[in-house]
Design a protein around this motif. Structure first.
Motif, PDB file in Angstrom:
ATOM      1  N   ASP B 179     106.649  47.543  58.569  1.00  0.00           N
ATOM      2  CA  ASP B 179     105.686  47.938  59.594  1.00  0.00           C
ATOM      3  C   ASP B 179     104.278  47.956  59.224  1.00  0.00           C
ATOM      4  OD1 ASP B 179     108.418  48.936  60.014  1.00  0.00           O
ATOM      5  OD2 ASP B 179     107.700  49.873  61.859  1.00  0.00           O
ATOM      6  N   ASP B 180     103.963  48.689  57.920  1.00  0.00           N
ATOM      7  CA  ASP B 180     102.685  48.674  57.440  1.00  0.00           C
ATOM      8  C   ASP B 180     102.017  47.125  57.278  1.00  0.00           C
ATOM      9  OD1 ASP B 180     103.080  51.478  57.071  1.00  0.00           O
ATOM     10  OD2 ASP B 180     103.890  50.988  55.174  1.00  0.00           O
ATOM     11  N   ILE B 181     103.042  46.299  56.918  1.00  0.00           N
ATOM     12  CA  ILE B 181     102.400  44.890  56.365  1.00  0.00           C
ATOM     13  C   ILE B 181     102.112  44.468  57.643  1.00  0.00           C
ATOM     14  CG2 ILE B 181     102.750  42.739  55.521  1.00  0.00           C
ATOM     15  CD1 ILE B 181     104.487  44.630  53.516  1.00  0.00           C
ATOM     16  N   ALA B 182     103.023  44.305  58.738  1.00  0.00           N
ATOM     17  CA  ALA B 182     102.818  43.888  60.312  1.00  0.00           C
ATOM     18  C   ALA B 182     101.224  44.235  60.751  1.00  0.00           C
ATOM     19  CB  ALA B 182     103.953  44.036  61.036  1.00  0.00           C
ATOM     20  N   GLU B 183     101.041  45.642  60.511  1.00  0.00           N
ATOM     21  CA  GLU B 183     100.202  46.319  61.080  1.00  0.00           C
ATOM     22  C   GLU B 183      98.704  45.765  60.412  1.00  0.00           C
ATOM     23  OE1 GLU B 183     100.603  50.532  60.819  1.00  0.00           O
ATOM     24  OE2 GLU B 183      98.528  50.545  59.938  1.00  0.00           O
ATOM     25  N   THR B 184      98.821  45.735  58.991  1.00  0.00           N
ATOM     26  CA  THR B 184      97.644  44.955  58.139  1.00  0.00           C
ATOM     27  C   THR B 184      97.332  43.439  58.625  1.00  0.00           C
ATOM     28  OG1 THR B 184      98.419  46.476  56.506  1.00  0.00           O
ATOM     29  CG2 THR B 184      96.857  44.705  55.957  1.00  0.00           C
ATOM     30  N   LEU B 186      97.799  42.223  61.698  1.00  0.00           N
ATOM     31  CA  LEU B 186      97.121  42.160  63.029  1.00  0.00           C
ATOM     32  C   LEU B 186      95.815  42.869  62.682  1.00  0.00           C
ATOM     33  CD1 LEU B 186      99.322  44.170  65.525  1.00  0.00           C
ATOM     34  CD2 LEU B 186      98.322  41.668  65.827  1.00  0.00           C
ATOM     35  N   LEU B 187      95.696  43.956  61.782  1.00  0.00           N
ATOM     36  CA  LEU B 187      94.129  44.206  61.615  1.00  0.00           C
ATOM     37  C   LEU B 187      93.240  43.302  61.097  1.00  0.00           C
ATOM     38  CD1 LEU B 187      94.866  47.967  60.350  1.00  0.00           C
ATOM     39  CD2 LEU B 187      93.435  47.193  62.448  1.00  0.00           C
ATOM     40  N   ASN B 188      93.907  42.424  60.145  1.00  0.00           N
ATOM     41  CA  ASN B 188      92.916  41.215  59.741  1.00  0.00           C
ATOM     42  C   ASN B 188      92.749  40.254  60.491  1.00  0.00           C
ATOM     43  OD1 ASN B 188      92.633  42.134  56.891  1.00  0.00           O
ATOM     44  ND2 ASN B 188      94.674  41.845  56.181  1.00  0.00           N
ATOM     45  N   ILE B 189      93.705  39.855  61.521  1.00  0.00           N
ATOM     46  CA  ILE B 189      93.418  38.864  62.530  1.00  0.00           C
ATOM     47  C   ILE B 189      92.342  39.419  63.470  1.00  0.00           C
ATOM     48  CG2 ILE B 189      94.271  38.052  64.941  1.00  0.00           C
ATOM     49  CD1 ILE B 189      97.003  37.815  63.242  1.00  0.00           C
ATOM     50  N   LEU B 190      92.463  40.772  63.797  1.00  0.00           N
ATOM     51  CA  LEU B 190      91.263  41.500  64.746  1.00  0.00           C
ATOM     52  C   LEU B 190      90.057  41.525  63.798  1.00  0.00           C
ATOM     53  CD1 LEU B 190      93.646  44.471  65.902  1.00  0.00           C
ATOM     54  CD2 LEU B 190      92.785  42.405  67.153  1.00  0.00           C
ATOM     55  N   ARG B 191      89.982  41.532  62.613  1.00  0.00           N
ATOM     56  CA  ARG B 191      88.714  41.487  62.027  1.00  0.00           C
ATOM     57  C   ARG B 191      88.162  40.110  61.689  1.00  0.00           C
ATOM     58  NH1 ARG B 191      91.016  45.586  58.007  1.00  0.00           N
ATOM     59  NH2 ARG B 191      90.411  47.728  58.653  1.00  0.00           N
ATOM     60  N   PHE B 251      95.839  52.346  66.523  1.00  0.00           N
ATOM     61  CA  PHE B 251      95.988  51.628  67.726  1.00  0.00           C
ATOM     62  C   PHE B 251      97.013  50.485  67.756  1.00  0.00           C
ATOM     63  CE2 PHE B 251      95.026  49.059  71.455  1.00  0.00           C
ATOM     64  CZ  PHE B 251      94.785  50.090  72.403  1.00  0.00           C
ATOM     65  N   ALA B 252      96.555  49.803  66.319  1.00  0.00           N
ATOM     66  CA  ALA B 252      97.489  48.671  65.951  1.00  0.00           C
ATOM     67  C   ALA B 252      98.878  49.250  65.661  1.00  0.00           C
ATOM     68  CB  ALA B 252      96.702  47.921  64.596  1.00  0.00           C
ATOM     69  N   ILE B 256     102.269  47.859  67.456  1.00  0.00           N
ATOM     70  CA  ILE B 256     103.445  47.531  66.777  1.00  0.00           C
ATOM     71  C   ILE B 256     104.888  48.160  67.222  1.00  0.00           C
ATOM     72  CG2 ILE B 256     104.700  47.135  64.330  1.00  0.00           C
ATOM     73  CD1 ILE B 256     102.207  45.419  64.016  1.00  0.00           C
ATOM     74  N   LYS B 257     104.810  49.457  67.309  1.00  0.00           N
ATOM     75  CA  LYS B 257     105.897  50.252  67.784  1.00  0.00           C
ATOM     76  C   LYS B 257     106.245  49.824  69.080  1.00  0.00           C
ATOM     77  CE  LYS B 257     106.031  52.715  64.161  1.00  0.00           C
ATOM     78  NZ  LYS B 257     107.041  52.298  62.955  1.00  0.00           N
ATOM     79  N   ASP B 258     105.399  49.477  69.828  1.00  0.00           N
ATOM     80  CA  ASP B 258     105.846  49.100  71.437  1.00  0.00           C
ATOM     81  C   ASP B 258     106.384  47.885  71.275  1.00  0.00           C
ATOM     82  OD1 ASP B 258     104.638  51.312  72.610  1.00  0.00           O
ATOM     83  OD2 ASP B 258     102.610  50.377  72.994  1.00  0.00           O
ATOM     84  N   LEU B 259     105.822  46.836  70.513  1.00  0.00           N
ATOM     85  CA  LEU B 259     106.423  45.537  70.360  1.00  0.00           C
ATOM     86  C   LEU B 259     108.070  45.845  69.938  1.00  0.00           C
ATOM     87  CD1 LEU B 259     103.693  43.233  68.796  1.00  0.00           C
ATOM     88  CD2 LEU B 259     104.329  43.061  70.839  1.00  0.00           C
TER      89      LEU B 259
END
Ligand SMILES: [Zn+2]
Ligand SMILES: [Zn+2]
Ligand SMILES: [Zn+2]
Lengths: 99, 354
Positions: B179-184, B186-191, B251-252, B256-259
């Motif tokens: 979960d942490d890695i998926a979140e990261t 996403l954050l890197n894409i958002l950045r 938020f990210a 992830i949890k929603d998905l």
């Protein structure tokens, strides 16, 4: 009926920092059985003192909150439709707070 | 202990052993399995990841970054178990960072100290105060709550490396989960940080630095880590960091949890996407050198921690945060490189689980 509710992973902070609650909850008027759906709204009204959005989203728990009924993942017993019995133990653990 | 709370069995039977009552639905496979079979597959999968990726060599000294939280507690427990069971031949240590956060870190350190005894693993604690001369409490008093996570993240990363050097370990393992890695990712894409996008999914990082770090839980779902810790009644600490987390990351995380609720595989698929971005090598990673002041690896004249410390000590705490003008902004230096450090952190500061 008597239930034991346990809050963990930071959710206890929403209910006066008390982790284990021994409560008595009756089925909704006109219903025979107590369901998780009703229990959740009961908890929200009676136990959650602050930031209810950390616990619930819509009429269910917020995604990321683990629910165990008698040490069994509620995804196996029908989630909101799970019917509860006297002396059941329901555990809520937030996975959104800290590791 | 285990099993005491459970009432007489009702419900489905485990799809692995076909005997005992199923206790959870695995998010990864949707299998419904009993507690005993869950322990077995959970541990076996982590063993598989360790072997397949050749994370360790016999005789290595390995530090477990231990925050007292559930990820690192489960990691310490499972790793010492697997080390015995499969004869990895590792010398394991617990390594904790004391940021100096009253009422938070002191409590979680108590948990780590109990883990030291419970699992029989030697513990080393390094503190911000002794390394940098500042506690997080003192830093927050000076800078307020706005940018404190930059300090926390930069200082902790370096503190772990320094602690690992003191322990003379060959590797550092952390409890980052799927979960942490998926979140990261996403954050890197958002950045728009494509260079880090693939790197953040690597199971081992920092092989060019002083001490390689690896993540044996890369494919392990958070739900299973919590369930494992709960069923085994492991002793872990779970309260939010009082210096509140980064809202964007929160938020990210929620996304992830929603998905996951709609399609549990989404977590693995996001990691896969991150891995497959590896093709884009046109974005240059900064060249590594050493900090002129403290010797820590740095692509700049001074490492990020030294820049931040300079700011603190000169009473200019904003130095080094965002687009600051400081020692590193000499003509000819690529200022873009400077922003890297904080995005490497792949967990929100708020939960301090590294
Ligand atoms: Zn089984
Ligand atoms: Zn922080
Ligand atoms: Zn330095």
């Amino acid at each position: 009926m008597k239930l034991t509710l346990e809050f963990g992973g930071g959710l206890e902070l929403l209910c006066d920092s008390v982790k284990i609650h021994h409560v008595s909850v009756e089925p909704q008027d006109g219903e025979q059985k107590l369901t998780m759906k009703h229990l959740l709204s009961w908890v929200r009204t009676n136990l959650i003192k602050e930031r209810p959005e950390m616990f619930m989203k819509g009429d269910s728990v917020r995604p990321g909150v683990l629910v165990l009924v008698n040490d069994c993942d509620w995804e196996l017993s029908g989630q909101l439709d799970t019917s509860l019995e006297d002396k059941d133990v329901v555990v809520f653990i937030s996975t959104l707070h800290g590791g | 202990m285990e099993g005491e709370t459970a009432k007489p069995a009702k419900g489905r039977v485990c799809t692995i052993c076909n005997q005992r009552r199923a206790a959870l639905k695995r998010p990864k496979t949707l299998e419904q399995i009993c507690r005993e079979c869950f322990y077995a597959v959970f541990e076996q999968e982590i063993h598989g990841v360790i072997v397949e990726n050749q994370l360790f060599k016999p005789g290595e000294r390995v530090a477990i970054g231990a925050s007292g939280g559930k990820d690192s507690t489960v990691l310490a427990y499972v790793l010492s178990e697997l080390n015995r069971r499969h004869n990895y031949g590792l010398d394991l240590f617990l390594l904790s960072v004391d940021e100096g956060i009253t009422g938070y870190r002191d409590d979680s350190l108590e948990t780590v100290k109990r883990n030291e005894i419970q699992y029989g693993l030697p513990l080393k604690v390094v503190s911000y105060k002794e390394l940098y001369g500042w506690t997080m409490d003192e830093i927050v008093k000076l800078i307020g709550l706005k940018n404190n996570c930059t300090f926390c993240g930069v200082f902790r990363r370096q503190a772990l490396d320094r602690g690992a050097a003191l322990l003379k370990v060959d590797k550092l393992v952390t409890g980052h989960n799927a979960d942490d890695i998926a979140e990261t990712v996403l954050l890197n894409i958002l950045r728009g940080d494509i260079a880090r996008l693939s790197r953040c999914t690597s199971i081992t990082t920092g092989e060019d630095g002083p001490i390689p770090r690896c993540k044996p839980f890369k494919y392990t779902y958070e739900k299973e880590i919590f369930t494992y810790a709960y069923f085994k009644r492991l002793d872990y600490f779970s309260t939010e960091c009082i210096y509140s987390p980064n809202a964007y990351r929160g938020f990210a995380r929620e996304f992830i949890k929603d998905l996951e609720r709609i399609r549990p595989r989404a977590i693995l698929d996001i990691i896969k996407s991150g891995e497959d971005f590896r093709i884009s090598t046109s974005t240059k990673m900064p060249e590594q050198g050493n900090c002129e002041r403290c010797g820590y690896i740095s692509s700049q004249k001074w490492c990020k921690a030294c820049v931040l410390l300079e700011g603190l000590n000169r009473g200019l705490p904003k130095l080094g945060i965002g687009r600051s003008r400081g020692v590193n902004n000499e003509p000819g230096k690529n200022t873009k490189q400077a922003k890297g450090v904080e995005s490497i952190q792949s967990k929100q500061c708020g939960n301090l689980d590294f």
